[in-house]
Motif scaffolding. Structure first.
Motif, short mmCIF file in Angstrom:
data_model
loop_
_atom_site.label_atom_id
_atom_site.label_comp_id
_atom_site.label_asym_id
_atom_site.label_seq_id
_atom_site.Cartn_x
_atom_site.Cartn_y
_atom_site.Cartn_z
N CYS A 264 0.84 -1.21 0.00
CA CYS A 264 0.00 0.00 0.00
C CYS A 264 0.87 1.25 0.00
O CYS A 264 0.58 2.22 -0.70
CB CYS A 264 -0.94 0.01 1.20
N GLN A 265 1.95 1.21 0.79
CA GLN A 265 2.86 2.36 0.85
C GLN A 265 3.54 2.58 -0.50
O GLN A 265 3.68 3.72 -0.96
CB GLN A 265 3.90 2.14 1.95
N SER B 104 -10.92 6.93 -5.24
CA SER B 104 -10.80 8.34 -4.88
C SER B 104 -11.44 9.23 -5.94
O SER B 104 -12.09 10.23 -5.61
CB SER B 104 -9.32 8.72 -4.72
N LYS B 105 -11.24 8.88 -7.21
CA LYS B 105 -11.80 9.67 -8.30
C LYS B 105 -13.32 9.69 -8.24
O LYS B 105 -13.95 10.73 -8.43
CB LYS B 105 -11.33 9.11 -9.65
N PHE C 18 -16.95 1.10 -0.79
CA PHE C 18 -15.59 0.57 -0.94
C PHE C 18 -15.53 -0.86 -0.40
O PHE C 18 -14.98 -1.74 -1.05
CB PHE C 18 -14.59 1.47 -0.21
N GLN C 19 -16.13 -1.07 0.77
CA GLN C 19 -16.14 -2.42 1.35
C GLN C 19 -16.89 -3.39 0.44
O GLN C 19 -16.45 -4.53 0.24
CB GLN C 19 -16.80 -2.38 2.73
N TYR D 278 -7.44 3.60 2.28
CA TYR D 278 -8.25 4.41 1.36
C TYR D 278 -8.81 5.65 2.06
O TYR D 278 -8.68 6.77 1.56
CB TYR D 278 -9.38 3.57 0.77
N MET D 279 -9.41 5.46 3.22
CA MET D 279 -10.04 6.58 3.93
C MET D 279 -9.02 7.64 4.35
O MET D 279 -9.30 8.83 4.32
CB MET D 279 -10.81 6.08 5.16
#
Length: 200
Positions: A28-29, A73-74, A82-83, A103-104
């Motif tokens: 993720c990073q 995000s877009k 999302f979930q 994400y949040m």
């Protein structure tokens, strides 16, 4: 709004089910760094060596995560949507929770980065118009020739521009009809399907 993932993206993200949660956090990073600074092949190589997999698998996993984060995000996908969107991927509860948190925490920054990267085309700001009518001339005493002068003011970044146009009423009516027809076409199912594919 649910995010629709294609089979290719699902395949890329399926790799995350085979690794530990700390590896997912690292991925993720890397995906966030990818969004902010662009791709870094050296990171893929070192991560691939640590996990004993090939660099392409790591690259696909990171790109799958990047796609998930940028598209969500877009579209400003809500927490619940999302979930629901990642439900089909077969992730564990811990992995889903980690992705949701990532994400949040980062969606606002990702949107800002995407806005900075997007091209800014001139857009409408204001309109001035004037109707001129020529009623007679030296050679023709009884005539009516209407002309419409239009001055469009547009903005591009912080720069203002003016465009001067001259037309007659017949052409103006024709342009209006063509533009209204174009707006009606955008509302059709076919156009929406094409726009959806363009935005993927």
């Amino acid at each position: 709004m649910l995010l629709m993932l294609e089979d290719e993206h699902k395949d890329h993200l399926s790799f995350l089910t085979q690794v530990e949660i700390d590896v997912v956090q690292k991925f993720c990073q890397i995906a966030l760094d990818f969004i902010k600074n662009g791709s870094n092949p050296k990171l893929y190589q070192s991560a691939a060596q640590k996990l004993s997999v090939d660099a392409l698998t790591v690259q696909n996993g990171v790109q799958g995560l990047m796609y998930l984060l940028t598209e969500s995000s877009k579209l400003m996908v809500s927490e619940i949507d999302f979930q629901d969107s990642i439900l089909v991927l077969g992730f564990s509860e811990e992995l889903k929770k980690e992705l949701l948190q990532m994400y949040m925490e980062n969606r606002k920054e990702i949107r800002e980065i995407m806005l900075e990267m997007s091209m800014d085309f001139p857009h409408y700001h204001d309109l001035e118009w004037r109707l001129d009518v020529e009623l007679a001339s030296r050679s023709l005493r009884h005539q009516v020739i209407p002309n419409i002068l239009l001055r469009f003011h547009t903005k591009e970044y912080d720069e203002n521009k003016s465009i001067l146009l001259q037309t007659d009423p017949v052409n103006l009516v024709h342009m209006t009809e063509v533009l209204e027809d174009a707006l009606d076409q955008v509302k059709t199912q076919h156009s929406r399907r094409i726009l959806r594919n363009i935005n993927k």
